[in-house]
Design a protein around this motif. Sequence first.
Motif, mmCIF file in Angstrom:
data_model
loop_
_atom_site.group_PDB
_atom_site.id
_atom_site.type_symbol
_atom_site.label_atom_id
_atom_site.label_comp_id
_atom_site.label_asym_id
_atom_site.label_seq_id
_atom_site.Cartn_x
_atom_site.Cartn_y
_atom_site.Cartn_z
ATOM 1 N N MET A 151 3.884 -7.927 3.702
ATOM 2 C CA MET A 151 3.393 -6.895 4.529
ATOM 3 C C MET A 151 4.474 -5.584 4.868
ATOM 4 S SD MET A 151 1.153 -5.688 6.869
ATOM 5 C CE MET A 151 0.099 -7.168 7.166
ATOM 6 N N GLY A 152 3.757 -4.394 4.658
ATOM 7 C CA GLY A 152 4.627 -3.179 4.704
ATOM 8 C C GLY A 152 5.330 -2.741 3.603
ATOM 9 N N VAL A 153 5.163 -3.359 2.255
ATOM 10 C CA VAL A 153 6.003 -2.811 1.190
ATOM 11 C C VAL A 153 5.391 -1.470 0.487
ATOM 12 C CG1 VAL A 153 6.281 -3.282 -1.325
ATOM 13 C CG2 VAL A 153 6.570 -5.082 0.423
ATOM 14 N N VAL A 154 6.001 -0.566 0.196
ATOM 15 C CA VAL A 154 5.472 0.713 -0.144
ATOM 16 C C VAL A 154 6.135 0.892 -1.587
ATOM 17 C CG1 VAL A 154 5.194 3.206 0.160
ATOM 18 C CG2 VAL A 154 4.729 1.665 1.899
ATOM 19 N N ILE A 155 5.317 1.082 -2.732
ATOM 20 C CA ILE A 155 5.863 1.495 -4.033
ATOM 21 C C ILE A 155 5.299 2.870 -4.576
ATOM 22 C CG2 ILE A 155 6.114 0.640 -6.364
ATOM 23 C CD1 ILE A 155 5.817 -2.220 -5.536
ATOM 24 N N GLY A 156 6.160 3.810 -4.812
ATOM 25 C CA GLY A 156 5.754 5.015 -5.146
ATOM 26 C C GLY A 156 5.258 5.340 -6.645
ATOM 27 N N GLU A 157 4.664 6.472 -6.540
ATOM 28 C CA GLU A 157 3.900 6.763 -8.060
ATOM 29 C C GLU A 157 4.779 6.566 -9.303
ATOM 30 O OE1 GLU A 157 1.195 10.078 -10.218
ATOM 31 O OE2 GLU A 157 2.396 10.490 -8.215
ATOM 32 N N THR A 158 5.969 7.165 -9.189
ATOM 33 C CA THR A 158 6.964 6.901 -10.308
ATOM 34 C C THR A 158 7.984 6.060 -10.487
ATOM 35 O OG1 THR A 158 8.333 8.815 -9.365
ATOM 36 C CG2 THR A 158 6.529 9.749 -10.643
ATOM 37 N N ARG B 138 -4.374 -1.967 -0.472
ATOM 38 C CA ARG B 138 -3.686 -1.736 0.966
ATOM 39 C C ARG B 138 -4.321 -2.132 2.150
ATOM 40 N NH1 ARG B 138 -2.478 4.172 3.655
ATOM 41 N NH2 ARG B 138 -0.969 3.509 5.128
ATOM 42 N N PHE B 139 -5.631 -1.772 2.468
ATOM 43 C CA PHE B 139 -6.173 -2.500 3.734
ATOM 44 C C PHE B 139 -6.372 -3.896 3.586
ATOM 45 C CE2 PHE B 139 -10.293 -3.721 5.420
ATOM 46 C CZ PHE B 139 -10.027 -3.215 6.754
ATOM 47 N N LEU B 140 -6.524 -4.296 2.334
ATOM 48 C CA LEU B 140 -6.605 -6.006 2.410
ATOM 49 C C LEU B 140 -5.230 -6.813 2.513
ATOM 50 C CD1 LEU B 140 -9.594 -6.400 -0.230
ATOM 51 C CD2 LEU B 140 -9.748 -6.571 2.155
ATOM 52 N N THR B 141 -4.242 -6.224 2.127
ATOM 53 C CA THR B 141 -3.002 -7.037 1.951
ATOM 54 C C THR B 141 -1.930 -6.386 2.818
ATOM 55 O OG1 THR B 141 -2.274 -5.679 0.034
ATOM 56 C CG2 THR B 141 -3.600 -7.636 -0.410
ATOM 57 N N GLY B 142 -2.016 -5.142 3.356
ATOM 58 C CA GLY B 142 -0.704 -4.409 3.957
ATOM 59 C C GLY B 142 0.237 -3.956 3.030
ATOM 60 N N ILE B 143 -0.105 -3.856 1.569
ATOM 61 C CA ILE B 143 0.978 -3.597 0.632
ATOM 62 C C ILE B 143 0.469 -2.437 -0.035
ATOM 63 C CG2 ILE B 143 2.106 -4.517 -1.369
ATOM 64 C CD1 ILE B 143 1.950 -7.245 -0.295
ATOM 65 N N GLU B 144 1.080 -1.374 -0.064
ATOM 66 C CA GLU B 144 0.827 -0.033 -1.048
ATOM 67 C C GLU B 144 1.597 -0.014 -2.146
ATOM 68 O OE1 GLU B 144 0.139 4.739 -0.193
ATOM 69 O OE2 GLU B 144 0.636 3.413 1.357
ATOM 70 N N ILE B 145 0.710 -0.195 -3.337
ATOM 71 C CA ILE B 145 1.245 0.060 -4.663
ATOM 72 C C ILE B 145 0.731 1.355 -5.221
ATOM 73 C CG2 ILE B 145 2.159 -0.749 -6.575
ATOM 74 C CD1 ILE B 145 1.924 -3.557 -5.679
ATOM 75 N N HIS B 146 1.292 2.332 -5.647
ATOM 76 C CA HIS B 146 0.425 3.418 -6.314
ATOM 77 C C HIS B 146 0.166 2.975 -7.621
ATOM 78 C CE1 HIS B 146 -0.526 7.259 -8.179
ATOM 79 N NE2 HIS B 146 -0.489 7.812 -7.019
ATOM 80 N N PRO B 147 -1.147 3.051 -8.148
ATOM 81 C CA PRO B 147 -1.374 2.853 -9.396
ATOM 82 C C PRO B 147 -0.477 3.477 -10.522
ATOM 83 C CG PRO B 147 -3.356 4.170 -8.543
ATOM 84 C CD PRO B 147 -2.280 3.924 -7.625
ATOM 85 N N ILE C 235 -3.835 -17.785 -1.298
ATOM 86 C CA ILE C 235 -3.286 -17.406 -0.080
ATOM 87 C C ILE C 235 -2.298 -16.196 -0.064
ATOM 88 C CG2 ILE C 235 -1.773 -18.308 2.118
ATOM 89 C CD1 ILE C 235 -2.971 -20.939 1.549
ATOM 90 N N TYR C 236 -1.627 -16.016 -1.157
ATOM 91 C CA TYR C 236 -0.541 -15.345 -1.162
ATOM 92 C C TYR C 236 -0.793 -13.720 -1.379
ATOM 93 C CZ TYR C 236 3.050 -18.827 -1.078
ATOM 94 O OH TYR C 236 3.887 -19.769 -0.764
ATOM 95 N N SER C 237 -0.841 -13.044 -0.212
ATOM 96 C CA SER C 237 -1.236 -11.498 -0.452
ATOM 97 C C SER C 237 -0.499 -10.788 -1.257
ATOM 98 C CB SER C 237 -1.226 -10.760 1.077
ATOM 99 O OG SER C 237 0.148 -10.762 1.553
ATOM 100 N N GLY C 238 0.940 -10.953 -1.358
ATOM 101 C CA GLY C 238 1.737 -10.383 -2.212
ATOM 102 C C GLY C 238 1.279 -10.406 -3.823
ATOM 103 N N LEU C 239 0.535 -11.687 -4.158
ATOM 104 C CA LEU C 239 0.165 -11.850 -5.411
ATOM 105 C C LEU C 239 -0.938 -11.162 -5.614
ATOM 106 C CD1 LEU C 239 1.343 -13.190 -7.845
ATOM 107 C CD2 LEU C 239 0.067 -15.434 -7.059
ATOM 108 N N HIS C 240 -1.924 -11.144 -4.372
ATOM 109 C CA HIS C 240 -3.232 -10.417 -4.591
ATOM 110 C C HIS C 240 -3.047 -8.984 -4.808
ATOM 111 C CE1 HIS C 240 -4.714 -13.736 -1.950
ATOM 112 N NE2 HIS C 240 -4.738 -14.238 -3.074
ATOM 113 N N ALA C 241 -2.093 -8.356 -4.181
ATOM 114 C CA ALA C 241 -1.739 -6.932 -4.139
ATOM 115 C C ALA C 241 -1.265 -6.607 -5.834
ATOM 116 C CB ALA C 241 -0.686 -6.492 -3.090
#
Length: 184
Positions: A94-101, A71-80, A37-43
Amino acid sequence: MSLFSRVRLIASRVDEDLAAAQREDPAARSKLEVAIIYSGLHAIWMYRVAHWMWGKPGLRFSSRLLSQIARFLTGIEIHPGATIGRRFFIDHGMGVVIGETAIIGDDVLIYHQVTLGGRARGRFKRHPTIGNRVLIGAGAKVIGDITVGDDAKIGANALVVKDVAPGAVVVGIPSNVRSGDVIA
Protein backbone atom coordinates in the motif's frame (compact mmCIF):
# COMPACT_ATOMS: atom_id res chain seq x y z
CA MET A 1 8.70 -16.97 -31.19
CA SER A 2 5.73 -19.33 -31.34
CA LEU A 3 2.60 -18.85 -29.24
CA PHE A 4 3.47 -21.97 -27.24
CA SER A 5 6.95 -20.59 -26.50
CA ARG A 6 5.49 -17.26 -25.37
CA VAL A 7 3.01 -18.97 -23.06
CA ARG A 8 5.82 -21.06 -21.55
CA LEU A 9 7.93 -17.94 -21.03
CA ILE A 10 5.06 -16.10 -19.33
CA ALA A 11 4.32 -19.13 -17.12
CA SER A 12 7.99 -19.38 -16.09
CA ARG A 13 8.09 -15.65 -15.22
CA VAL A 14 4.89 -15.95 -13.16
CA ASP A 15 6.44 -18.89 -11.34
CA GLU A 16 9.59 -16.80 -10.69
CA ASP A 17 7.43 -14.02 -9.21
CA LEU A 18 5.61 -16.48 -6.97
CA ALA A 19 8.89 -18.04 -5.81
CA ALA A 20 10.34 -14.58 -5.09
CA ALA A 21 7.33 -13.73 -2.92
CA GLN A 22 7.73 -16.97 -0.99
CA ARG A 23 11.46 -16.36 -0.58
CA GLU A 24 11.02 -12.79 0.68
CA ASP A 25 7.93 -13.19 2.86
CA PRO A 26 8.10 -15.84 5.59
CA ALA A 27 4.31 -15.53 6.01
CA ALA A 28 3.69 -16.85 2.48
CA ARG A 29 2.37 -20.38 2.88
CA SER A 30 1.87 -21.46 -0.72
CA LYS A 31 2.10 -20.23 -4.29
CA LEU A 32 -1.69 -20.42 -4.55
CA GLU A 33 -2.10 -18.15 -1.52
CA VAL A 34 0.43 -15.68 -2.92
CA ALA A 35 -1.20 -15.67 -6.37
CA ILE A 36 -4.65 -14.97 -4.96
CA ILE A 37 -3.98 -12.65 -2.01
CA TYR A 38 -0.80 -10.60 -2.55
CA SER A 39 -1.67 -7.15 -3.90
CA GLY A 40 2.01 -6.35 -4.54
CA LEU A 41 2.19 -9.24 -6.96
CA HIS A 42 -1.10 -8.24 -8.61
CA ALA A 43 0.27 -4.72 -9.13
CA ILE A 44 3.46 -6.10 -10.69
CA TRP A 45 1.54 -8.38 -13.04
CA MET A 46 -0.75 -5.55 -14.15
CA TYR A 47 2.31 -3.32 -14.56
CA ARG A 48 3.92 -5.93 -16.85
CA VAL A 49 0.86 -5.88 -19.15
CA ALA A 50 0.68 -2.06 -19.05
CA HIS A 51 4.43 -1.81 -19.76
CA TRP A 52 4.06 -4.08 -22.79
CA MET A 53 1.19 -1.88 -24.00
CA TRP A 54 3.26 1.28 -23.34
CA GLY A 55 5.71 0.19 -26.03
CA LYS A 56 3.02 -0.34 -28.68
CA PRO A 57 1.93 2.51 -31.00
CA GLY A 58 -1.49 3.87 -30.10
CA LEU A 59 -1.77 2.06 -26.75
CA ARG A 60 -0.27 4.62 -24.36
CA PHE A 61 -3.66 5.88 -23.15
CA SER A 62 -4.88 2.32 -22.60
CA SER A 63 -1.63 1.53 -20.82
CA ARG A 64 -2.05 4.47 -18.43
CA LEU A 65 -5.69 3.54 -17.88
CA LEU A 66 -4.69 0.00 -16.90
CA SER A 67 -2.05 1.36 -14.51
CA GLN A 68 -4.68 3.57 -12.84
CA ILE A 69 -7.06 0.62 -12.52
CA ALA A 70 -4.21 -1.31 -10.88
CA ARG A 71 -3.64 1.63 -8.53
CA PHE A 72 -7.33 1.68 -7.59
CA LEU A 73 -7.38 -2.07 -6.95
CA THR A 74 -4.04 -2.44 -5.15
CA GLY A 75 -3.06 0.96 -3.71
CA ILE A 76 0.22 0.67 -5.64
CA GLU A 77 1.05 3.08 -8.45
CA ILE A 78 3.58 1.94 -11.03
CA HIS A 79 3.91 4.07 -14.15
CA PRO A 80 3.90 1.82 -17.24
CA GLY A 81 6.99 3.62 -18.57
CA ALA A 82 9.12 2.40 -15.64
CA THR A 83 11.54 -0.46 -16.29
CA ILE A 84 11.40 -3.29 -13.76
CA GLY A 85 13.59 -6.39 -13.68
CA ARG A 86 12.81 -9.95 -12.75
CA ARG A 87 11.76 -11.35 -9.37
CA PHE A 88 10.76 -7.90 -8.09
CA PHE A 89 8.64 -8.10 -4.94
CA ILE A 90 6.56 -5.48 -3.14
CA ASP A 91 5.72 -6.59 0.41
CA HIS A 92 2.73 -4.90 2.10
CA GLY A 93 2.57 -2.64 -0.94
CA MET A 94 0.00 0.00 0.00
CA GLY A 95 1.20 3.47 -0.95
CA VAL A 96 4.11 2.45 -3.19
CA VAL A 97 4.77 4.91 -6.04
CA ILE A 98 7.20 4.19 -8.90
CA GLY A 99 7.75 6.97 -11.44
CA GLU A 100 7.89 6.83 -15.22
CA THR A 101 11.67 6.88 -15.71
CA ALA A 102 12.55 4.65 -12.75
CA ILE A 103 14.71 1.61 -13.50
CA ILE A 104 14.67 -1.33 -11.08
CA GLY A 105 17.06 -4.27 -11.31
CA ASP A 106 16.50 -7.95 -10.55
CA ASP A 107 15.68 -9.47 -7.14
CA VAL A 108 14.68 -6.15 -5.56
CA LEU A 109 12.49 -6.06 -2.45
CA ILE A 110 10.56 -2.97 -1.38
CA TYR A 111 8.09 -2.42 1.43
CA HIS A 112 4.99 -0.25 1.81
CA GLN A 113 4.95 3.52 1.39
CA VAL A 114 8.14 3.55 -0.72
CA THR A 115 8.41 6.29 -3.34
CA LEU A 116 10.79 6.18 -6.30
CA GLY A 117 10.08 9.72 -7.37
CA GLY A 118 11.36 12.65 -9.37
CA ARG A 119 12.69 16.06 -8.34
CA ALA A 120 12.19 17.90 -11.61
CA ARG A 121 9.64 18.33 -14.37
CA GLY A 122 10.32 17.56 -17.98
CA ARG A 123 10.78 14.75 -20.44
CA PHE A 124 14.10 13.32 -19.32
CA LYS A 125 15.40 10.75 -16.80
CA ARG A 126 14.15 12.12 -13.48
CA HIS A 127 13.59 9.01 -11.33
CA PRO A 128 16.10 6.70 -9.61
CA THR A 129 17.93 3.67 -10.94
CA ILE A 130 17.89 0.80 -8.45
CA GLY A 131 20.52 -1.95 -8.79
CA ASN A 132 20.13 -5.69 -8.31
CA ARG A 133 19.37 -7.31 -4.94
CA VAL A 134 18.49 -4.00 -3.28
CA LEU A 135 16.24 -3.80 -0.21
CA ILE A 136 14.24 -0.59 0.35
CA GLY A 137 12.61 -0.28 3.78
CA ALA A 138 9.10 0.89 4.59
CA GLY A 139 8.43 4.56 3.97
CA ALA A 140 11.73 5.27 2.24
CA LYS A 141 11.78 8.00 -0.39
CA VAL A 142 14.36 7.68 -3.16
CA ILE A 143 14.13 10.88 -5.15
CA GLY A 144 15.71 12.14 -8.37
CA ASP A 145 17.94 10.74 -11.11
CA ILE A 146 20.27 8.92 -8.72
CA THR A 147 21.70 5.41 -8.66
CA VAL A 148 21.39 2.89 -5.84
CA GLY A 149 24.14 0.31 -6.31
CA ASP A 150 23.75 -3.47 -6.25
CA ASP A 151 23.20 -5.11 -2.84
CA ALA A 152 22.50 -1.79 -1.08
CA LYS A 153 20.01 -1.50 1.77
CA ILE A 154 17.93 1.59 2.42
CA GLY A 155 16.48 1.85 5.91
CA ALA A 156 12.87 2.54 6.76
CA ASN A 157 11.81 6.17 6.28
CA ALA A 158 15.17 7.19 4.80
CA LEU A 159 15.24 10.11 2.38
CA VAL A 160 17.76 9.31 -0.34
CA VAL A 161 18.74 12.14 -2.71
CA LYS A 162 22.34 11.15 -3.56
CA ASP A 163 23.87 8.07 -5.18
CA VAL A 164 24.28 5.02 -2.95
CA ALA A 165 27.38 2.85 -3.39
CA PRO A 166 27.02 -0.89 -4.00
CA GLY A 167 26.61 -2.79 -0.73
CA ALA A 168 26.06 0.35 1.34
CA VAL A 169 23.47 0.67 4.11
CA VAL A 170 21.84 4.10 4.30
CA VAL A 171 19.50 5.48 6.97
CA GLY A 172 18.08 8.82 8.06
CA ILE A 173 16.75 12.11 6.74
CA PRO A 174 18.71 12.97 4.71
CA SER A 175 20.25 9.54 4.43
CA ASN A 176 23.77 8.73 5.58
CA VAL A 177 25.89 5.62 5.10
CA ARG A 178 25.85 3.43 8.18
CA SER A 179 28.23 0.63 8.98
CA GLY A 180 26.55 -2.57 10.10
CA ASP A 181 23.14 -3.92 9.24
CA VAL A 182 19.79 -2.18 9.32
CA ILE A 183 16.35 -3.63 9.97
CA ALA A 184 13.94 -2.42 7.29
